[in-house]
Design a protein around this motif. Sequence first.
Motif, short mmCIF file in Angstrom:
data_model
loop_
_atom_site.label_atom_id
_atom_site.label_comp_id
_atom_site.label_asym_id
_atom_site.label_seq_id
_atom_site.Cartn_x
_atom_site.Cartn_y
_atom_site.Cartn_z
N CYS A 54 10.41 0.87 8.29
CA CYS A 54 9.37 0.25 7.47
C CYS A 54 9.41 0.82 6.04
O CYS A 54 9.46 2.04 5.85
CB CYS A 54 8.01 0.49 8.10
SG CYS A 54 6.65 -0.22 7.16
N CYS A 57 5.63 2.75 5.66
CA CYS A 57 5.23 3.96 6.42
C CYS A 57 6.42 4.75 6.95
O CYS A 57 6.26 5.84 7.44
CB CYS A 57 4.30 3.58 7.56
SG CYS A 57 5.10 2.66 8.89
N ARG A 59 8.21 4.23 9.61
CA ARG A 59 8.47 4.27 11.05
C ARG A 59 9.54 3.23 11.37
O ARG A 59 9.74 2.29 10.60
CB ARG A 59 7.20 4.01 11.85
CG ARG A 59 6.76 2.55 11.88
CD ARG A 59 5.33 2.46 12.32
NE ARG A 59 5.23 2.36 13.76
CZ ARG A 59 4.71 1.31 14.39
NH1 ARG A 59 4.26 0.27 13.72
NH2 ARG A 59 4.62 1.30 15.69
N CYS A 71 6.44 -2.95 9.05
CA CYS A 71 6.17 -2.95 10.49
C CYS A 71 4.86 -3.71 10.74
O CYS A 71 4.15 -4.06 9.80
CB CYS A 71 6.05 -1.51 10.99
SG CYS A 71 4.57 -0.65 10.44
N CYS A 74 1.67 -2.02 9.11
CA CYS A 74 1.57 -2.16 7.65
C CYS A 74 1.36 -3.61 7.24
O CYS A 74 0.75 -3.89 6.21
CB CYS A 74 2.84 -1.61 6.99
SG CYS A 74 2.96 0.18 7.10
ZN LIG Z 1 4.90 0.44 8.41
#
Ligand SMILES: [Zn+2]
Length: 205
Positions: A54, A57, A59, A71, A74
């Motif tokens: 992502c 963030c 991840r 993601c 988000c």
């Molecule tokens: Zn994210």
Amino acid sequence: MNPIERLTEHFEKFPGIGPRQARRFVQYLLAESPSYRTNLAESIRVLGSQTSQCKRCFRWFVKNPEKQNFCTICANTNRDQQTLFIVEKDADIDNVERSGFKGLYFVLGGTIPLASEEPERFVRVRELLNRVETDASESTFKEVILGLSATTEGDHTRLILQEKLLPIAEGLRFKISSLGRGLSTGSELEYADPDTIESALKSRQ
Ligand SMILES: [Zn+2]
């Protein structure tokens, strides 16, 4: 190097895995069927091509053709856009989600070793400062929660991040908080139960 040694070496690089466990993994695979080994090799092969990190963030998530860059967390505008929860690793997010937290996240990518002179080498400090500054100009975070493990390195990382975030927090007027009581000393967020995280979130300061 023979195939057994080569695979053992790969497993030894996994987090928390020593030479003995690595050898046991290889023995386990040798005892399994050829089709199992083929499936496993294929799962590893497609891991990179079907996932993405992502942009917000950091991840890892399974790619979605419509929302390539972000993601599901988000990309979800119904979540609280004013609270940012900073975690060490992806697995922490799954656990915090179960506690009922509805804000956004940022994955640091680990903790900062005690003797390190350059925190940027170990975790995403620069990306975090960017995230907080960029987003604050659009939507203004009201609070940034430092959700680090209750370990020596976690405490050390928290202090360094506080120091770096403070000047930005003063300028943009957001609060920096840390998880409160509940998380016992030495515990990692990944292994804490959702109720414990919920109470640590409630008592954050
Ligand atoms: Zn994210």
